[in-house]
Design a protein around this motif. Structure first.
Motif, short mmCIF file in Angstrom:
data_model
loop_
_atom_site.label_atom_id
_atom_site.label_comp_id
_atom_site.label_asym_id
_atom_site.label_seq_id
_atom_site.Cartn_x
_atom_site.Cartn_y
_atom_site.Cartn_z
N VAL A 65 118.04 35.72 -0.78
CA VAL A 65 116.82 35.12 -1.32
C VAL A 65 116.93 34.97 -2.83
N TYR A 66 117.42 36.02 -3.48
CA TYR A 66 117.55 36.02 -4.93
C TYR A 66 118.49 34.91 -5.39
N ILE A 67 119.64 34.79 -4.73
CA ILE A 67 120.62 33.78 -5.11
C ILE A 67 120.07 32.37 -4.90
N VAL A 68 119.43 32.14 -3.73
CA VAL A 68 118.92 30.80 -3.41
C VAL A 68 117.82 30.38 -4.39
N ILE A 69 116.85 31.27 -4.61
CA ILE A 69 115.74 30.92 -5.49
C ILE A 69 116.22 30.76 -6.93
N ALA A 70 117.12 31.65 -7.36
CA ALA A 70 117.65 31.54 -8.72
C ALA A 70 118.44 30.24 -8.89
N ALA A 71 119.20 29.86 -7.85
CA ALA A 71 119.98 28.62 -7.93
C ALA A 71 119.08 27.40 -7.97
N VAL A 72 118.08 27.36 -7.08
CA VAL A 72 117.15 26.23 -7.07
C VAL A 72 116.37 26.17 -8.38
N GLY A 73 115.89 27.33 -8.82
CA GLY A 73 115.17 27.37 -10.10
C GLY A 73 116.05 26.95 -11.26
N GLY A 74 117.33 27.36 -11.20
CA GLY A 74 118.26 26.99 -12.27
C GLY A 74 118.50 25.48 -12.31
N ILE A 75 118.59 24.87 -11.12
CA ILE A 75 118.81 23.42 -11.06
C ILE A 75 117.59 22.67 -11.62
N ILE A 76 116.40 23.10 -11.20
CA ILE A 76 115.18 22.42 -11.65
C ILE A 76 114.97 22.60 -13.15
N THR A 77 115.06 23.85 -13.62
CA THR A 77 114.86 24.09 -15.05
C THR A 77 116.02 23.53 -15.87
N GLY A 78 117.19 23.38 -15.21
CA GLY A 78 118.34 22.83 -15.92
C GLY A 78 118.11 21.40 -16.37
N LEU A 79 117.21 20.69 -15.70
CA LEU A 79 116.90 19.32 -16.10
C LEU A 79 116.32 19.27 -17.52
N PHE A 80 115.67 20.38 -17.91
CA PHE A 80 115.07 20.43 -19.24
C PHE A 80 116.10 20.70 -20.33
N SER A 81 117.34 20.98 -19.92
CA SER A 81 118.39 21.20 -20.92
C SER A 81 118.69 19.91 -21.68
N LEU A 82 118.29 18.78 -21.10
CA LEU A 82 118.45 17.51 -21.81
C LEU A 82 117.60 17.48 -23.06
N ILE A 83 116.49 18.23 -23.01
CA ILE A 83 115.63 18.35 -24.19
C ILE A 83 116.15 19.45 -25.10
N SER A 84 116.36 20.64 -24.49
CA SER A 84 116.89 21.78 -25.24
C SER A 84 117.38 22.84 -24.26
N PRO A 85 118.60 23.37 -24.46
CA PRO A 85 119.10 24.46 -23.60
C PRO A 85 118.18 25.67 -23.63
N VAL A 86 117.55 25.91 -24.77
CA VAL A 86 116.64 27.06 -24.90
C VAL A 86 115.46 26.90 -23.95
N LEU A 87 115.02 25.67 -23.76
CA LEU A 87 113.88 25.41 -22.89
C LEU A 87 114.20 25.82 -21.45
N THR A 88 115.42 25.60 -21.02
CA THR A 88 115.85 26.00 -19.68
C THR A 88 115.75 27.51 -19.52
N VAL A 89 116.25 28.24 -20.51
CA VAL A 89 116.22 29.71 -20.48
C VAL A 89 114.78 30.21 -20.45
N VAL A 90 113.94 29.61 -21.28
CA VAL A 90 112.53 30.03 -21.35
C VAL A 90 111.82 29.79 -20.02
N LEU A 91 112.04 28.62 -19.41
CA LEU A 91 111.38 28.31 -18.14
C LEU A 91 111.85 29.23 -17.01
N MET A 92 113.14 29.58 -17.02
CA MET A 92 113.64 30.53 -16.03
C MET A 92 112.94 31.87 -16.17
N ALA A 93 112.82 32.34 -17.42
CA ALA A 93 112.18 33.62 -17.68
C ALA A 93 110.68 33.57 -17.45
#
Length: 264
Positions: free
Chosen positions: A199-227
């Protein structure tokens, strides 16, 4: 015990109050501010100060994790409130110390093999003997295996501390903890652990993919949204599922009890 019901309950549990997910997320963002600041700051002193502040605030995150366990053990199906911050902070310290104490063997293994590399460098600065590198690799693998094995036991130990009204020593009453695991069933504990990892791996992976889209704006934004969203959801899931597993012989999953205490 039906692990499927347990997982289903724990997955739905955080979604009952998105405000509290975000509140825990804010705590986790502040907790990681030291690492986040490395992306846009060069002042090492300020980064260190932010790291210390983040560590202190992060203890509140551990405290809320513990509060979820206590609340769930009491049969409450709603997310607990963000209040009693002093108690949350103290409980967070207890959880952190319990985790550290149980992790000491892994730390010792890593330190021993790290020391062997340092000694090799001192005696021969130009190169590191292959034996030292192999030894260090073995040490890291053994430490990882130890943590893989001990993690579900740490979870039960923390739940045992919560069940015993935050009594710190309850996390180290090994006969009591292993008796509880025997009641739960080692097979059930291992199954819960494996499912939780998936569960942890799947949700983290899906969340990482979705929040990773915001890396186009800023990599920091991806980290913040994950947290801010993904990590607090996962922590709430784990805390709830640990409590349900611990009390699996006593509660009905998905119950809507609102009591505030359990009877021992």
């Amino acid at each position: 015990m039906d692990i499927g019901d347990l997982v289903s309950d724990a997955l739905k549990y955080p979604l009952s109050d998105w405000t509290k997910i975000l509140m825990l997320g804010i705590i986790l963002v502040i907790a990681g501010i030291g690492n986040i600041s490395r992306s846009f700051m060069a002042d090492s002193t300020l980064i260190s100060v932010l790291g210390i502040i983040g560590f202190i605030v992060g203890l509140l995150g551990y405290g809320y994790f513990f509060k979820i366990i206590k609340s769930s053990l009491a049969g409450i199906s709603e997310l607990p409130s963000f209040d009693e911050f002093v108690t949350m902070f103290i409980d967070g310290i207890k959880v952190a110390v319990v985790g550290f104490v149980y992790s000491i063997p892994a730390v010792i293994l890593i330190l021993i093999f790290a020391a062997s590399i340092i000694i090799s460098l001192i005696s021969n600065p130009s190169s590191i003997p292959i034996g030292a590198l192999i030894g260090a690799g073995i040490g890291i693998i053994l430490a990882m295996l130890y943590m893989l094995i001990i993690t579900p036991i740490i979870a039960v130990a923390v739940a045992n501390m919560a069940y015993n009204d935050s009594e710190f020593s309850a996390a180290f009453r090994f006969s009591e903890i292993f008796d509880k695991i025997g009641t739960i069933g080692w097979g059930n504990l291992i199954l819960w652990y494996m499912v939780t990892i998936i569960v942890y791996i799947v949700i983290a992976a899906v969340g990482g993919i979705i929040t990773g889209l915001f890396s186009l704006i800023s990599p920091v934004l991806t980290v913040v949204l994950m947290a801010l969203i993904v990590t607090p959801y996962l922590q709430m899931y784990v805390a709830r599922s640990v409590a349900l597993l611990y009390s699996s012989q006593d509660v009905i999953y998905g119950s809507q009890q609102t009591g505030t205490a359990h009877s021992k």
